[in-house]
Structures are given as C-alpha cells and as structure tokens.
Motif scaffolding. Structure first.
Motif, PDB file in Angstrom:
ATOM      1  N   PRO A   1     105.664  63.748 -30.506  1.00 14.06           N
ATOM      2  CA  PRO A   1     106.966  63.124 -30.768  1.00 14.06           C
ATOM      3  C   PRO A   1     107.605  62.611 -29.489  1.00 14.06           C
ATOM      4  N   ALA A   2     107.488  63.391 -28.402  1.00 13.33           N
ATOM      5  CA  ALA A   2     108.118  62.976 -27.148  1.00 13.33           C
ATOM      6  C   ALA A   2     107.573  61.620 -26.711  1.00 13.33           C
ATOM      7  N   ARG A   3     106.238  61.439 -26.841  1.00 12.34           N
ATOM      8  CA  ARG A   3     105.641  60.180 -26.418  1.00 12.34           C
ATOM      9  C   ARG A   3     106.100  59.039 -27.323  1.00 12.34           C
ATOM     10  N   ILE A   4     106.162  59.313 -28.622  1.00 13.85           N
ATOM     11  CA  ILE A   4     106.603  58.267 -29.545  1.00 13.85           C
ATOM     12  C   ILE A   4     108.039  57.868 -29.236  1.00 13.85           C
ATOM     13  N   ILE A   5     108.890  58.897 -29.024  1.00 15.93           N
ATOM     14  CA  ILE A   5     110.310  58.598 -28.800  1.00 15.93           C
ATOM     15  C   ILE A   5     110.509  57.846 -27.495  1.00 15.93           C
ATOM     16  N   PHE A   6     109.964  58.388 -26.404  1.00 12.72           N
ATOM     17  CA  PHE A   6     110.357  57.847 -25.103  1.00 12.72           C
ATOM     18  C   PHE A   6     109.515  56.653 -24.663  1.00 12.72           C
ATOM     19  N   ARG A   7     108.252  56.599 -25.092  1.00  7.17           N
ATOM     20  CA  ARG A   7     107.416  55.480 -24.669  1.00  7.17           C
ATOM     21  C   ARG A   7     107.485  54.316 -25.649  1.00  7.17           C
TER      22      ARG A   7
END
Lengths: 281, 313, 335
Positions: A186-192
C-alpha cells in the motif's frame, strides 16, 4: 486557402509561460531576496532611531518616509519581509506535509479512518479559525512560536480534505488497481503512484495558504498577539503607524501595500502553477 | 425520506460534535500551560490561598466530576465569573453580543448585496474590462488584511472626509446602520470577494445549462431567466460557501471591533486575552462555536429550501 | 398545394471561434406546410439542431445567423428581441432531447408551466392553475393536480418528456420544433411519445419539424423528409419515396447503414470515412470524399439543390446530387 494547414494537426508550439506565473515568480522572488539579504537592500537599520528625521514624508533619502522615532520605513518593510516570508512558510509547511499524509491515508483506506477524519473536520470547522488561533495563543501566550503551533493544529485540515478527495478519485483508476494486482505494498501504491497524481490541488492551495498565513500573521501582529514590537513585522508596522494615519499616512500604508503585494504574488503563483500542473488531454 | 428529515439528521449530527467541542474547551482550560490560578491570585499567592481557591472553584474534584459540573453549568447558562470584571461571564457576553451580531449580519448583507449584482455583471460581461475590473478589485481586497482595509477607510472616509463617525455604534437602529457602515463594509469585503468569485463561476456554469435555452425558447424575459432560473441554481453552491465562511466573519469581527473601537464580544475577547481572563475566553470560545453550529444548521435549511434534490445527497 | 407556413431562405449560421470559422448551417432553403410533419435527418454534427435553434434565434454567441426565416409573413431574423419573445413559446415552441437537463431542476413543474402561461396568456390565479392541470392531462400525466408541486427529478424519463411537451403546448403554438425528442428514451416509451406528438399535432392543428438521426422514427412519423449533410440540405422528398428510392448518394449510404424497418435481414454497410471538418469544407459536394459515385465534376463545384420532380413523382423532390439518375438506376437500397 488555409485548408491543408487546418487539416494537419500540428503539435502545439512549446507552451508559453503564463504571464500570471511569471508575474507571481517576480513578486515573490523579490520578497525572498529581501528576506535573504535585508542588510544589502535596506539603506538603514530597521531599529535605529534618528530624532533629526522624525515623521518625514517619502523623499529620495527616505523612500517610504520615516516614523515617529525617525526609523526608515522602507528599511523596516524590507526587514519585515524576512519575518513575513518566514511566517508564510512556517504557518503552512507542517499543515501541508501532515495534511497530505493524513489525506492520503484516509483517502486510500476509507472506512473508519475516513469516518474519524470526517468527525475531526466537523469539530474543527465549528470554531471560527481566527477565534481558535487566538484562543490557543491566549493559552500559550503571545508570540510567533505559539502562533505557528496554533495555526498548525488547525491548518492541516484543508490539505487533508483536498488530498483525500483526489486520492479517492485516483484509487479507482486502472493503474491503482493494476498496482494492487501486482502485489505492491500500500505504501508504494500511495506514495509512488497515487500521490504524485493527486497532489496538484494541494500545491496550488499551498500558495494561497501562504498568502493567508501572512494575512493571519500580520493580523495577530496588529492585535499584539503575534510578533512583538519592536520587531519589524508588517502587521506590527501598521499598528505602529495607526495613530499617525491622518498626519503621516506612509508609516502604515507602505507595509500594508507590501502585504497586499505579497498576497497578490502568491495568488498569481498559485494560478500559474494550477495552469502549469493541470494535465492536458 | 424528504428533505426536511435530512435537515433534522444534520441537526442531530451537530449535537455529538458540539459535545466533543465542549470536552476540548474543558480540557484546554485545565491541561494546557498558563495557570489560571496564578492569573486569579497573582504571582505571590501562598500555598494556603491556592488550596482555598482550588476548593472554591471546584478544581480539587476529580476531572470527570469537574466536567459534569461544567456541562451542567453550561446548560444552565452559567459560564463562571470574569476574573477582572467580577461579573458573570454570561451577562458580559449577553451585553456585548447584540452589537457583534448586528455587525456580523450587517456585513453579511452588505457582502451579498455587493457580490450578487457584481457577479452577474462580471459573468455576463465575461472577459471584458468590466469583468476584469471587478475581479481585480476583489482579488486585491482578498490580499489585504481586514484591519488594513478598516484603517484606510477609517482615515479617509471617517477622519479626513468626515462622512462617517470614527467609533461607537449609536443608539437607534438607523444610527447603528450609519455608525457601523464602515466596520461592516470592512468586515464584509473579504466575504464579498469570496462569494463574488464563486457566484460568477456558477453563473457561467448555469448559463450553459440547457434549461436556460428552454426558458428562452418559452419566450421568457431575460430578467426573469436571470433572476429566477439562473440565480436560484447558481445560489445553491454559494449558500453553502456562505455558511462555511460565517466563521471567518465572526473571526474578522474580533479584528474589526478592535480597529473601530466597537464594544462587542470580539473586542471583549482581545481584552480578555491581554487581561488573562480565562473564564471569559472559555465562555466566548464556546459561544462562538455554538453560533457557528447554528449557522451551519441554518445553511442546511436554506440549502434544502433552494435545492429540492438534497435528499439524494 | 397551400402556401408554406414557414420558409427558410438561404439560412446560414456561422460560428467564429479561435480555431476558425465553423459554418454549421450553410445556405439552407426549406418550406414547411400547415399541418405537416417534416423530418430533418442527418448524422450528429450535420447542423440539424442548429437549424432548429436558428429559426427561433436561440443560437448562442459566437454563432451568427443570417438569411431569412419567413414565418406567417414576417422575417423572424429582423424582429426586435421583445417581438421575438412573443413568437418563442407563443407561436413557435421547441422541445429538447434531454428533459432532465432542459427542465429547471429547482423549480416545481407547475411553476415551469405557469411562467410560460403568464408570459403568453392573460390567465392568472385559479384559471392559470386549471390550465396547467389541463395541459398535464392533455399529455397523459396521471393525477396531474397532485404532480404540479413535484420537481423534475421526481418524474420518470418518459413523464419528464411529457411535461416538456405540456410546457411547449401551453399557448397553442402553430409550429412545434422537436429536437431529438425521443433519443434519450427507451424504445417502448419512445413509441408512446411519438404517438402522443402525432395525436396532439392533429388535435391542435400544428405543424412539426422533427429533428432526428433515427430513420425508424422518421418512417413512423414524418410525411416529408429533408436530409442534411455538413450544414446543407442534400435531399428533400416525401418520406415513402425517399425510403423507396433515395436520389442522393448520402441518403443511400444512410439507409444502407441502418437496419431496415422491415423484417428481412441484410448486411449493414457503414459509410466509409468521417463527416468533414466544418472549418475546411471541400470546394465541391461535401460528401464527395466519402462517396463511391463521386466524379471530378462533383469536386469541381458545389452542386445546387435541383428540382427533379417528374411526372412519375408528383410531389416535389429535390436533390443536390449530380448522379441522382445513376443512383435511381443502379443504387437500389440493399433490402
């Protein structure tokens, strides 16, 4: 006939820089220069009394005149830029960062995070912004640092709302679903993936917010709850001259124009950025 | 479900919100630094005096009990006594509130009276000099601090031209209108700018709607099309914005009353902060929050009145 | 044959925009007779809706209308705006494609009928209300009295279209301009609305111009058809004759590209290419670039609208196709 030219779709000439963006950059650039090198730009010390030159109107020697202590108003406005640009940045930086984070998380996860956020928004908007800031400053005591704390406690809400709305729209886009299928965190989807596409309105609002920050900072300065005299903050300068408005209009008028010009500059910058960052089909 | 039950639900939603507001105000007064007791008793209070005062004020009770008393007192209209003025806070607020309400309402009316016609002119003359002038002046106004606009109006129209008084608010309704004109104009100008910008945009959007074409095809007069079909639809989003900005208006009243020396609750707030009069600050903060909540409900009612589709929202 | 009630002479509607000059309606000549239902067909963007709006001068800036709209002895294009308002909704009414967007969402339908009545009749008070109820009854809305206070979103799609028709009929117009009135509706509802329109036309003695891109609708309702392409009228004929024997290559293509009204199945043949760019029309026949019959003659200059009514077809037939004879000989509709 011009028919062939109209039929072939020419790639548009390189997008010209919008005049509003250029004007905004010039104005804010000038204030930033004043803020960084006031001692170079200001001809006099902002605090030096000169009882030989009290309450003089604008002349070549004193561009914006002098105040009741003989201080050079132009030099005080230039030094004021240092404080007011600092206010613009410090009243908005934390709200921008924190609001973006919260907005992204609540927008992505929805449900209970969203529900809590909604309640917090309801509560914060119940207080008039200025009253809340004043009340917090009242408890913590007057001064710039406490003002930053007060504004930061409230200001992030707007950014949170903007980002949340954008993320919720982006989340349904194909590429976000593709990311989930690919097993990205999720972190990668959200921030990248999501945030770079969602952040434009928040950046544009940031510019407006800096103008609002200066307005708020100078208002508190005027009331005596922000920067404390004899500091050369624009709101404080206006308060200094308020008793001389009828006889020595320049003491208050020039700092006021500085605030207005900075506000216009940030607005133009925001408009220009909105234009530049808006995706085109 | 009809649209009035929607309004009722909004009213019910305000209640828990306001409860949390009360918890916050209560907690802030007791947990944050800046000791009210020092303010009451002065720096050189003895240990005994502190204990005695704490007992008298109920501060030696457990927090939940204190909160219960706080709640009970609030609903009985008891907000404690002012430290400096030695009178009940409720009485102070009730004395000062009419002026502030008058000023705020006056400002709101002036803002609407400025914004609505000018938004129409700007929208109908889009991209002409008139549109640019109106938008330019309002944009400039939005960039100016409220107190600065106030000071300049006061100096120019009050002190120099002597068209308006430079302080006070008069005794009769007519005098109120006259005395408070400059303060209300000062206070309302930012709101007028915000409303004008929004209304201009929504008028332009509504003008594109097909029901405007249909209204023309029916042979209606332009004044009727603009005043009824366009304005009613354009006002829907503007009313919501209006409600959201009433809070800003109340905040602005704090500054405006200081600039124009008007004895309202805004001035009381500033005076109390310098006098460290905590009960008054606390009472005022709660009162302002209550006012804003009422305005939100009122906004919902007007919104439901204007837009028959609210139940779908 | 009686005198035409409406005559369009060289009607042109031009939009001046930053991207160039769009000629949406390009020299349209057309006649409409009392009590007649005329179909105006063409692809989207062919200028049929703009033609309707031009008649009532409802084209928005930057559109400019020129030519002549002769209506009962007057040229509508030279009337003053107040005179024009008497015509709009009084003598000539118009209904739109999408009643959801054409009705004002925040006004009760009763009010939307009443304001038209106030503008064009002397009615007021209870009489006005009675007339509004009558109108809703006329268009077949059940319990009309109760529905006066309802808002557009509280009606179904078909009922909304009926409301719009009721508003249009409020002051007994002599001409109804219908801009794709059934396109947004389900097929069964579409049928009901068309039948309603025909019935009302007869009882009220109106003429109707029906703009549509749906040839099925034309076949069902129209007596005469005018076909538009790229802002120009390319063929005018009685409906039955047009379907049996199109005399313009574009009409032929149009008929071949849609399922026939009959039950026989046949392959559909799409018209190759796309409608032309209205800012840069070819010098000759606008359809030539897409036309299988096109010759050098077609691209050399713009073919005029020619009268080809002969002894075998007593009604007036007009076509702007040079090869209309070749069409009638070779190009049978493939059905």
């Amino acid at each position: 006939m011009a028919a062939p030219a109209l039929l072939t779709v020419k790639p548009r000439a390189r997008r010209r820089l919008k005049p509003s963006l250029v004007a905004g950059l010039v104005i804010i650039g000038a204030f930033v220069l004043m803020a960084l090198f006031p001692q170079v730009i200001a001809p006099y010390s902002p605090t030096a009394f000169d009882y030989q030159a009290v309450l003089q109107g604008p002349t070549a020697k004193h561009l914006f005149g002098t105040d009741n202590f003989g201080r050079d108003v132009f030099s005080r406005v230039v030094w004021g830029a240092q404080l007011d640009m600092q206010i613009a940045l410090f009243t908005t930086l934390f709200p921008f960062l924190f609001g973006t984070l919260i907005g992204a998380l609540t927008g992505y996860y929805g449900r209970w995070a969203d529900a809590i956020f909604g309640r917090v928004v309801d509560i914060v908007v119940t207080f008039p912004f200025l009253v809340l800031v004043i009340a917090i400053v009242a408890v913590l005591g007057p001064g710039l640092k406490n003002m930053y704390i007060a504004v930061s406690a409230v200001g992030w809400i707007t950014y949170g709302r903007l980002i949340r709305a954008e993320i919720r729209g982006q989340k349904r886009a194909e590429y976000a679903l593709a990311g989930q299928v690919m097993g990205y965190t999720p972190a990668r989807i959200i921030f990248r993936h999501l945030l770079p596409n969602a952040i434009t309105p928040a950046i544009v609002y940031w510019m407006t917010d800096m103008a609002l920050g200066i307005l708020l900072g100078s208002s508190l300065g005027y009331l005596g709850l922000g920067a404390q005299p004899p500091t050369a903050e624009w709101g404080v300068l206006i308060a200094d001259g308020k008793n001389f408005l009828a006889t020595a209009w320049w003491i208050s008028t020039f700092p006021g124009l500085a605030i207005t010009l900075a506000g216009v500059g940030f607005s133009l910058l925001g408009d220009g950025l909105a234009d530049l960052l808006r995706p085109r089909g | 479900m009809n649209r009035w039950s929607y309004v009722l639900i909004r009213v019910l939603q305000v209640i828990p919100t306001f409860f949390v507001v009360m918890v916050l105000v209560f907690a802030a007064a007791r947990l944050l630094p800046g000791d009210p007791l020092t303010a009451i008793l002065g720096e050189r209070a003895t240990e005994e005096m502190v204990v005695k005062a704490k007992h008298e004020l109920g501060l030696d009770q457990p927090l939940p009990v204190q909160f219960w008393i706080f709640l009970k007192d609030f609903f009985q209209g008891n907000l404690g006594d002012s430290i400096n003025l030695k009178v009940p806070v409720t009485r102070l607020i009730l004395e000062r509130m009419p002026v502030t309400l008058f000023l705020t309402l006056y400002a709101a009316v002036l803002a609407a009276a400025l914004a609505i016609p000018l938004a129409f002119v700007a929208a109908l003359r889009k991209d002409t000099w008139a549109d640019n002038l109106i938008r330019g002046v309002f944009q400039l106004g939005l960039s100016m601090p409220v107190f600065y606009i106030g000071l300049q109006l006061l100096t120019l129209l009050g002190a120099r031209l002597r068209w308006f008084p430079v302080g006070g608010y008069g005794n009769t309704f007519g005098e109120h209108l006259y005395y408070l004109f400059l303060p209300a104009l000062t206070l309302g100008f930012n709101l007028a700018a915000i409303l004008m910008r929004n209304l201009r945009a929504s008028i332009l959007e509504v003008l594109q709607a097909e029901y405007v074409d249909f209204a023309r095809a029916k042979g209606l007069r332009p004044s009727l099309i603009l005043g009824k079909h366009v304005l009613r639809n354009a006002l829907i989003s503007t009313v919501t914005l209006f409600g959201l900005n009433i809070g800003g208006l109340i905040g602005g009243a704090v500054i405006t009353e200081t600039v124009f020396a008007i004895p309202g609750v805004g001035r009381l707030m500033v005076d109390s902060i310098f006098g460290r009069d905590y009960p008054v600050i606390q009472g005022l903060t709660l009162t302002f929050a209550l006012l804003v909540s009422l305005v939100f409900i009122l906004t919902d009612v007007i919104h439901a009145q204007l837009d028959p589709r609210v139940e779908a929202a | 044959m009686s005198e035409p009630i409406l005559k369009l002479n060289n009607l042109c509607t031009v939009f001046h925009t930053a991207r160039g000059r769009f000629t949406a309606v390009d020299g349209v000549n057309l006649e409409l007779f009392p009590g007649e239902v005329l179909g105006l067909v063409g692809e989207s963007g062919s200028g049929k809706s703009v033609t309707l709006r031009s008649i009532l001068r409802l084209v928005r800036p930057p559109g400019r209308v020129s030519g002549e709209v002769r209506w009962r002895g007057r040229n509508l294009l030279s009337l003053s705006e107040p005179q024009m308002r008497q015509v709009r909704g009084g003598e000539i009414s118009m209904i739109f494609q999408e009643p959801m967007t054409a009705l004002n969402p925040v006004l009760p339908v009763g009010e939307q009928i009443a304001e038209t009545l106030r503008e064009h009749t002397e009615l007021s008070g209870n009489a006005l209300r009675q007339r509004a109820i009558e109108l809703l009854e006329l268009v077949g809305i059940p319990s009309p009295k109760e529905r006066l206070r309802d808002y557009p979103h509280q009606f179904s799609g078909g009922m909304r279209q009926r409301v719009m028709i009721a508003i249009a009929l409020a002051s007994n117009p002599k001409l109804l301009l219908a801009d794709e009135p059934t396109t947004a509706l389900d097929v069964t509802i579409q049928d009901q609305i068309l039948k309603l329109l025909l019935r009302l036309k007869d009882t009220l003695g109106m003429s109707v111009i029906l703009v549509t891109h749906d040839l099925g609708v034309v076949a069902q309702t129209c007596e005469r058809v005018a076909v538009m392409y790229a802002g120009r009228i390319v063929e005018v004929a009685p409906a039955a004759e047009l379907f049996a024997q199109p005399r313009h290559a574009y009409t032929l293509g149009l008929l071949n590209s849609v399922p026939g009204a009959g039950s026989t199945r046949r392959p559909l043949i799409p018209i190759p290419g796309a409608p032309p760019d209205l800012t840069a029309l070819p010098p000759g026949c606008s359809f030539a670039p897409r036309c299988a019959f096109a010759t050098d003659e077609c691209t050399a200059q713009r073919p005029p609208l020619m009268d080809i009514s002969g002894p075998e077809s007593p009604a007036v037939r007009l076509t702007a196709c040079i090869h209309h004879d070749a069409l009638s000989a070779a190009g049978e509709v493939t059905r």
